[in-house]
Scaffold this active site. Structure first.
Site, mmCIF file in Angstrom:
data_model
loop_
_atom_site.group_PDB
_atom_site.id
_atom_site.type_symbol
_atom_site.label_atom_id
_atom_site.label_comp_id
_atom_site.label_asym_id
_atom_site.label_seq_id
_atom_site.Cartn_x
_atom_site.Cartn_y
_atom_site.Cartn_z
ATOM 1 N N HIS A 138 0.913 -1.113 -0.050
ATOM 2 C CA HIS A 138 0.016 0.102 0.082
ATOM 3 C C HIS A 138 0.869 1.049 -0.217
ATOM 4 O O HIS A 138 1.998 1.390 0.469
ATOM 5 C CB HIS A 138 -0.861 -0.076 1.191
ATOM 6 C CG HIS A 138 -0.368 0.205 2.490
ATOM 7 N ND1 HIS A 138 0.179 1.252 3.147
ATOM 8 C CD2 HIS A 138 -0.147 -0.761 3.452
ATOM 9 C CE1 HIS A 138 0.515 0.990 4.248
ATOM 10 N NE2 HIS A 138 0.321 -0.407 4.799
ATOM 11 N N ASP A 188 -0.468 4.635 0.778
ATOM 12 C CA ASP A 188 -0.733 5.611 1.716
ATOM 13 C C ASP A 188 0.085 5.451 3.119
ATOM 14 O O ASP A 188 0.542 4.521 3.324
ATOM 15 C CB ASP A 188 -2.288 5.542 1.879
ATOM 16 C CG ASP A 188 -2.763 4.366 2.680
ATOM 17 O OD1 ASP A 188 -2.111 3.084 2.196
ATOM 18 O OD2 ASP A 188 -3.551 4.448 3.371
ATOM 19 N N ASP A 210 6.448 1.541 7.084
ATOM 20 C CA ASP A 210 5.259 1.000 6.744
ATOM 21 C C ASP A 210 4.282 1.808 5.774
ATOM 22 O O ASP A 210 3.882 2.860 6.197
ATOM 23 C CB ASP A 210 4.263 1.087 7.981
ATOM 24 C CG ASP A 210 2.833 0.690 7.903
ATOM 25 O OD1 ASP A 210 2.575 -0.020 6.767
ATOM 26 O OD2 ASP A 210 1.975 0.849 8.664
ATOM 27 N N GLU A 214 -4.881 1.811 2.372
ATOM 28 C CA GLU A 214 -5.060 0.707 3.400
ATOM 29 C C GLU A 214 -5.179 1.116 4.921
ATOM 30 O O GLU A 214 -5.656 0.653 5.633
ATOM 31 C CB GLU A 214 -3.707 -0.133 3.375
ATOM 32 C CG GLU A 214 -3.511 -1.527 4.082
ATOM 33 C CD GLU A 214 -3.226 -1.443 5.853
ATOM 34 O OE1 GLU A 214 -3.436 -2.275 6.369
ATOM 35 O OE2 GLU A 214 -2.754 -0.059 5.971
ATOM 36 N N GLU A 215 -4.482 2.541 5.210
ATOM 37 C CA GLU A 215 -4.476 2.894 6.692
ATOM 38 C C GLU A 215 -5.935 3.116 7.170
ATOM 39 O O GLU A 215 -6.192 2.843 8.381
ATOM 40 C CB GLU A 215 -3.636 3.919 6.738
ATOM 41 C CG GLU A 215 -1.905 3.663 6.367
ATOM 42 C CD GLU A 215 -1.530 2.612 7.326
ATOM 43 O OE1 GLU A 215 -2.042 2.287 8.407
ATOM 44 O OE2 GLU A 215 -0.330 2.079 7.243
HETATM 45 ZN ZN LIG Z 1 0.851 -1.200 6.427
#
Ligand SMILES: [Zn+2]
Length: 434
Positions: free
Chosen positions: A77, A79, A109, A143-144
């Site tokens: 991802h 974002d 992340d 995703e977040e």
């Molecule tokens: Zn993540």
């Protein structure tokens, strides 16, 4: 033309990606999708952008298979969560390279894995990579937050773009030293996130005359205590069993699982503890909006994580038992994830063989995640075998855990390079996967 190492190539790309602000909300992931497209197309990889709204594009790149073999999806991802520059030593969007580390929001992340996946597929394309099935790289939005712009939407609206038999995503790869031995964890399953709300009713009144009212907040207090003290009947599922077998040398009884793991290393106990049952954490409370008004209504939100294989109905019955005698309304907020892929799969051998190559004395162990990632969308839609694995050994797992979603997030170049190596290894295995 000068050639640069894959390590430098991944570092440079990661720096570029960090400098493109994709804090979600609002996301603006198209910035990253466009950048990846120009990088990948320059390396001969065909790309497609899929967007529900123009500023939140998902990128899907593909090296088509030459036969009808299984497909592998490198999932990620683009974002990030927000960053407060005041808390950081460096600008969170500087992408600065300092002492062998790339700094910035998303380094761990998970723009690091985005960059490593892009470099893996680009470098393979340059080398004329061929496999029976498609090698796919998806860099998804949202995703977040999960508001329906990312993989969930892709799976529903463009399933052929991301359908695959195997998938490598985020969520694992940490190297843990437990009891003097090294383990790489590979996440194969995730708990379900299923928050619920409890509403307690009373009668409002002026706060100066409590006897005349029925205070919903006060009535809710013992319920909050009971919810907070909840301990599920422990059980050892297949992932935890395999983890305990590897770390402790045996599978202890469920009641002894935490202490047995803790006896090897405190961290092992901390890992196992939330994975033996459903957990409840009351996190939000809402009652009167005015200091001098006794609330007629109090609402408690409980973060609830359910083991895969169990249902929300079962948990609802447990909550009813826990709050027996009280009067309240119960309402699920949502239920997401709670899926597993088998530990015993051809993809497991791919991960294990990589660990054996880079650190022969280390063991690969499965892990159930207490949180969840995008993996459940492809497991649910296509029955994909999806694992979370991005090997990290230069940065201590405790350090990485502290930096994710926090200040001074950064990644070691050694880990970024190891990630590229792993993803190329996984792609290379496509020719032999059933
Ligand atoms: Zn993540």
């Amino acid at each position: 033309m000068t050639t640069i190492s894959l390590r430098d190539e991944a570092a440079g790309l990661l720096q570029d990606l960090i400098r493109l602000d994709t804090v979600n909300p609002p996301g603006n992931e198209t910035l990253v999708a466009e950048h990846l497209r120009s990088y990948l197309e320059a390396n001969g990889v065909a790309c497609e952008l899929y967007a529900k709204v123009p500023e939140r594009a998902n990128l899907v790149a593909r090296i088509p298979g030459v036969g009808d073999g299984p497909r592998m999806l490198l999932l990620s991802h683009t974002d990030t969560v927000l960053a407060d520059p005041g808390e950081w030593q460096l600008d969170p969007w500087s992408g600065e390279l300092r002492d062998g580390q790339v700094w910035g929001r998303g380094a761990l992340d998970m723009k690091g894995q985005v960059a490593a996946s892009a470099v893996a597929i680009a470098s393979l394309a340059r080398e004329g990579f061929e496999a029976p099935g498609d090698l796919i790289f998806a860099a998804c939005a949202d995703e977040e937050v999960g508001a329906g712009f990312g993989l969930q939407w892709l799976v529903e609206e463009h399933p052929d773009a991301v359908r695959a038999e195997y998938c490598i995503n985020e969520g694992g790869g940490d190297r843990l030293v437990l009891g003097g031995r090294a383990f790489y964890v590979c996440s194969t399953a995730e708990k379900m996130s299923a928050p619920f709300r409890i509403t307690v009713h009373g009668r409002s009144g002026h706060a100066s005359r409590p006897g005349m009212a029925d205070n919903a907040l006060v009535k809710a207090a013992p319920l909050v205590e009971r919810l907070g003290a909840f301990q599920d009947e422990p059980e050892v599922g297949p992932e935890v069993a395999a983890f305990l077998q590897a770390v402790c040398g045996e599978i202890p009884q469920p009641m002894e699982a935490v202490s047995a793991a803790r006896a090897v290393h405190p961290l092992a106990g901390d890992i196992v503890e939330p994975l033996l049952g459903t957990t409840l954490s009351p996190t939000e409370i809402e009652a009167s909006k005015k200091r001098n008004v006794i609330p007629n209504r109090c609402q408690i939100t409980v973060d609830c994580r359910i083991l895969p294989g169990h249902t929300q109905n079962e948990v609802e019955a447990k909550v009813a038992g826990l709050l027996d005698g009280a009067t309240y309304d119960f309402e699920w907020v949502e239920g997401q994830g709670g899926t597993r892929s088998p530990v015993d799969s051809p993809l497991w051998d791919v991960v294990e063989s990589f660990v054996a190559e880079v650190e022969p004395e280390a063991e690969t162990v499965p892990l159930l995640l207490s949180g969840f990632t995008d993996s459940h969308w492809v497991r649910e839609a296509f029955g994909t075998v999806a694992y979370g694995f991005f090997p990290m050994r230069a940065m201590e797992p405790e350090v990485a855990a502290r930096l994710i979603h926090s200040a001074d997030e950064r990644i070691e170049l050694d880990d970024l390079e190891l990630g590229v190596r792993f993803l190329r290894h996984a792609a290379g295995a496509l020719s032999s996967l059933p």
